[in-house]
Design a protein around this motif. Structure first.
Motif, mmCIF file in Angstrom:
data_model
loop_
_atom_site.group_PDB
_atom_site.id
_atom_site.type_symbol
_atom_site.label_atom_id
_atom_site.label_comp_id
_atom_site.label_asym_id
_atom_site.label_seq_id
_atom_site.Cartn_x
_atom_site.Cartn_y
_atom_site.Cartn_z
ATOM 1 N N ASN A 171 -27.590 12.218 3.145
ATOM 2 C CA ASN A 171 -28.877 12.621 3.700
ATOM 3 C C ASN A 171 -29.584 13.574 2.763
ATOM 4 O O ASN A 171 -28.957 14.307 2.003
ATOM 5 C CB ASN A 171 -28.694 13.338 5.048
ATOM 6 N N VAL A 172 -30.908 13.577 2.847
ATOM 7 C CA VAL A 172 -31.680 14.599 2.160
ATOM 8 C C VAL A 172 -31.377 15.923 2.827
ATOM 9 O O VAL A 172 -31.294 15.997 4.058
ATOM 10 C CB VAL A 172 -33.186 14.297 2.258
ATOM 11 N N PRO A 173 -31.163 17.028 2.072
ATOM 12 C CA PRO A 173 -30.865 18.311 2.706
ATOM 13 C C PRO A 173 -31.896 18.659 3.759
ATOM 14 O O PRO A 173 -33.092 18.402 3.601
ATOM 15 C CB PRO A 173 -30.920 19.302 1.527
ATOM 16 N N PRO A 174 -31.455 19.208 4.906
ATOM 17 C CA PRO A 174 -32.371 19.548 5.989
ATOM 18 C C PRO A 174 -33.505 20.435 5.515
ATOM 19 O O PRO A 174 -33.308 21.362 4.737
ATOM 20 C CB PRO A 174 -31.477 20.297 6.984
ATOM 21 N N ARG A 175 -34.706 20.137 6.006
ATOM 22 C CA ARG A 175 -35.854 20.957 5.646
ATOM 23 C C ARG A 175 -35.735 22.336 6.261
ATOM 24 O O ARG A 175 -35.210 22.502 7.353
ATOM 25 C CB ARG A 175 -37.140 20.285 6.129
ATOM 26 N N GLN A 176 -36.257 23.308 5.570
ATOM 27 C CA GLN A 176 -36.123 24.683 6.031
ATOM 28 C C GLN A 176 -37.311 25.147 6.859
ATOM 29 O O GLN A 176 -37.366 26.273 7.298
ATOM 30 C CB GLN A 176 -35.969 25.624 4.811
ATOM 31 N N ALA A 177 -38.290 24.257 7.057
ATOM 32 C CA ALA A 177 -39.456 24.655 7.839
ATOM 33 C C ALA A 177 -39.030 25.087 9.218
ATOM 34 O O ALA A 177 -38.248 24.419 9.888
ATOM 35 C CB ALA A 177 -40.426 23.466 7.940
ATOM 36 N N GLY A 178 -39.546 26.227 9.661
ATOM 37 C CA GLY A 178 -39.239 26.723 10.989
ATOM 38 C C GLY A 178 -37.935 27.459 11.067
ATOM 39 O O GLY A 178 -37.560 27.938 12.121
ATOM 40 N N LEU A 230 -20.466 13.265 13.969
ATOM 41 C CA LEU A 230 -19.982 11.897 13.838
ATOM 42 C C LEU A 230 -21.111 10.938 13.486
ATOM 43 O O LEU A 230 -20.928 10.010 12.701
ATOM 44 C CB LEU A 230 -19.331 11.442 15.153
ATOM 45 N N ASP A 231 -22.279 11.156 14.069
ATOM 46 C CA ASP A 231 -23.402 10.239 13.886
ATOM 47 C C ASP A 231 -24.171 10.478 12.598
ATOM 48 O O ASP A 231 -24.632 9.533 11.954
ATOM 49 C CB ASP A 231 -24.374 10.353 15.065
ATOM 50 N N HIS A 232 -24.329 11.769 12.212
ATOM 51 C CA HIS A 232 -25.244 12.094 11.109
ATOM 52 C C HIS A 232 -24.635 12.969 10.018
ATOM 53 O O HIS A 232 -25.319 13.284 9.048
ATOM 54 C CB HIS A 232 -26.497 12.782 11.665
ATOM 55 N N GLY A 233 -23.387 13.381 10.175
ATOM 56 C CA GLY A 233 -22.742 14.170 9.138
ATOM 57 C C GLY A 233 -22.803 15.664 9.377
ATOM 58 O O GLY A 233 -23.519 16.158 10.255
ATOM 59 N N SER A 234 -22.045 16.401 8.563
ATOM 60 C CA SER A 234 -21.908 17.843 8.750
ATOM 61 C C SER A 234 -23.183 18.610 8.481
ATOM 62 O O SER A 234 -23.485 19.590 9.167
ATOM 63 C CB SER A 234 -20.796 18.380 7.838
ATOM 64 N N ALA A 235 -23.948 18.202 7.452
ATOM 65 C CA ALA A 235 -25.150 18.955 7.095
ATOM 66 C C ALA A 235 -26.138 18.988 8.255
ATOM 67 O O ALA A 235 -26.729 20.038 8.552
ATOM 68 C CB ALA A 235 -25.802 18.355 5.850
ATOM 69 N N ILE A 236 -26.332 17.861 8.922
ATOM 70 C CA ILE A 236 -27.269 17.802 10.044
ATOM 71 C C ILE A 236 -26.714 18.576 11.242
ATOM 72 O O ILE A 236 -27.436 19.345 11.889
ATOM 73 C CB ILE A 236 -27.560 16.343 10.431
ATOM 74 N N ALA A 237 -25.437 18.397 11.539
ATOM 75 C CA ALA A 237 -24.840 19.128 12.658
ATOM 76 C C ALA A 237 -24.907 20.629 12.423
ATOM 77 O O ALA A 237 -25.196 21.401 13.345
ATOM 78 C CB ALA A 237 -23.387 18.695 12.853
ATOM 79 N N ALA A 243 -18.194 22.576 25.552
ATOM 80 C CA ALA A 243 -19.133 21.481 25.781
ATOM 81 C C ALA A 243 -20.156 21.427 24.654
ATOM 82 O O ALA A 243 -20.505 20.348 24.154
ATOM 83 C CB ALA A 243 -19.840 21.661 27.131
ATOM 84 N N MET A 244 -20.642 22.588 24.216
ATOM 85 C CA MET A 244 -21.560 22.639 23.090
ATOM 86 C C MET A 244 -20.864 22.187 21.813
ATOM 87 O O MET A 244 -21.436 21.467 20.987
ATOM 88 C CB MET A 244 -22.113 24.054 22.922
ATOM 89 N N ASP A 245 -19.594 22.593 21.643
ATOM 90 C CA ASP A 245 -18.834 22.171 20.469
ATOM 91 C C ASP A 245 -18.754 20.646 20.394
ATOM 92 O O ASP A 245 -18.929 20.055 19.324
ATOM 93 C CB ASP A 245 -17.411 22.739 20.522
ATOM 94 N N LEU A 246 -18.488 20.012 21.521
ATOM 95 C CA LEU A 246 -18.360 18.561 21.518
ATOM 96 C C LEU A 246 -19.702 17.886 21.260
ATOM 97 O O LEU A 246 -19.769 16.882 20.545
ATOM 98 C CB LEU A 246 -17.756 18.068 22.835
ATOM 99 N N CYS A 247 -20.775 18.431 21.816
ATOM 100 C CA CYS A 247 -22.102 17.852 21.554
ATOM 101 C C CYS A 247 -22.419 17.904 20.060
ATOM 102 O O CYS A 247 -22.928 16.932 19.482
ATOM 103 C CB CYS A 247 -23.166 18.585 22.357
ATOM 104 N N LEU A 248 -22.125 19.023 19.416
ATOM 105 C CA LEU A 248 -22.354 19.134 17.978
ATOM 106 C C LEU A 248 -21.420 18.208 17.204
ATOM 107 O O LEU A 248 -21.793 17.668 16.153
ATOM 108 C CB LEU A 248 -22.170 20.582 17.523
ATOM 109 N N HIS A 249 -20.211 18.018 17.721
ATOM 110 C CA HIS A 249 -19.271 17.091 17.085
ATOM 111 C C HIS A 249 -19.832 15.672 17.122
ATOM 112 O O HIS A 249 -19.675 14.906 16.151
ATOM 113 C CB HIS A 249 -17.925 17.164 17.807
ATOM 114 N N LEU A 250 -20.495 15.297 18.201
ATOM 115 C CA LEU A 250 -21.109 13.972 18.283
ATOM 116 C C LEU A 250 -22.190 13.814 17.223
ATOM 117 O O LEU A 250 -22.306 12.759 16.583
ATOM 118 C CB LEU A 250 -21.691 13.742 19.675
#
Length: 326
Positions: free
Chosen positions: A312-319, A170-177, A160-167
């Motif tokens: 996308n801009v690479p995800p920020r590393q803050a936090g 699909l919506d925002h690309g691999s880097a965000i997922a 179930a978690m795998d599918l949520c991350l897959h969504l």
């Protein structure tokens, strides 16, 4: 903003409710702004696992207004799902929503007729019951999750978690997922076609026979690795390597390598300005033509189209110092 609605009824499973709440309901606008808007829809007296009382944001009639509707696991697969839930899910699909089931939530989608003629999955323990009750559904018990058009289904719990991350992918690309997965401290990507279970229990990932081989191969995706190369590095025969790969990943060494090359290409397309030729070299695909052919076959779109969609801009590393904090 994309709206995600959780369709809940009395007795919904704890985990299958928590997974989408964690992925879509936590503000991650530092990664993508705006992030998803999550709404829990259901009757006011619904309980989670029969223990905890829910306070839904809206009634089931509001599912029709969501972009994505997620149906968590049913409380009892032997009982017919509530008509109110089935009707609301069907109406949402007719209105254009992407409809997703987690684990035995597939029984609700099947009752609504959304799985007729489609390939679908559920927890392997209940796959036979789903196929028997809804013979028009093409049940595949050997996968973690599967999508057929705008209807997606998953196996249980971790799938179930795998599918949520897959969504998210699909919506925002691999880097965000992958960034979300790192925060949740879960594997960034398990292909939907991976087996739900294996014949022997999985060993601890730090001590199994291929623990050292995986990172070694990941660091050499730009090289023309063969099964013989992998077997030599793992100090075992090619046949023994194949057996271990199937037990640990549910696939073959070459298919695993191919999947890693495609994932690396996705990340480079999203986060760099490298040419397709350069990315082909960096991922061991050889030429731009070869990368385009394999990428289009696997992902469904050419590399250039993928880049325009998910640049996308690479995800920020803050936090990120505490990856366990969502």
């Amino acid at each position: 903003m994309s709206t995600v609605a959780l369709a809940v009824t009395d007795g919904v499973s704890h985990f299958e409710l928590a997974a989408p709440c964690e992925v879509f309901g936590v503000d991650r606008s530092d990664l993508v702004d705006p992030w998803y808007e999550l709404a829990v829809c259901g009757p006011a007296d619904a309980r989670v696992g029969g223990r905890f009382r829910l306070e839904p944001d809206r009634g089931l009639d509001r599912l029709v207004h969501a972009d994505t509707v997620i149906v968590p696991a049913c409380a009892d697969i032997d009982a017919e799902p509530p008509d109110e839930l089935v009707d609301a899910v069907r109406a949402a699909h007719q209105a254009g929503a992407r409809v997703v089931s987690l684990c035995t939530g597939a029984f609700v989608l099947a009752a609504a007729g959304l799985l007729d003629g489609r390939r679908a999955t559920t927890h392997w323990m209940h796959a036979a019951a789903l196929a028997a009750r809804y013979p028009r559904v093409r049940v595949d018990a050997d996968v973690l999750y599967v999508g057929d058009g705008n209807v997606l289904t998953s196996a249980g719990k971790a799938a179930a978690m795998d599918l949520c991350l897959h969504l998210v992918r699909l919506d925002h690309g691999s880097a965000i997922a992958n960034a979300v997965a790192r925060r949740l401290v879960v594997p960034p990507h398990r292909p939907g076609g991976q087996a739900q279970f294996v014949s022997t229990p999985l060993p601890d990932p730090r001590s199994h026979a291929l623990a050292a081989l995986f990172p070694w191969a990941m660091q050499r995706l730009d090289q023309p690795l063969t099964v013989r190369d992998l077997a030599r590095q793992a100090n075992m025969s090619s046949r023994n390597l194949a057996r271990h790969f199937n037990a640990i990943t549910g696939t073959t060494p070459l298919r695993w390598l191919h999947a890693q090359r495609i994932h690396r290409a996705q990340e480079l397309l999203e986060t760099t300005d490298d040419s397709v030729d350069a990315i082909a070299g960096a991922t061991g695909m050889g030429t731009a033509a070869s990368l385009r052919r394999h990428f289009n076959r696997t992902v469904g779109v050419p590399p250039d189209t993928y880049r325009r969609t998910f640049r996308n801009v690479p995800p920020r590393q803050a936090g990120s110092r505490n990856p366990g904090h969502g």
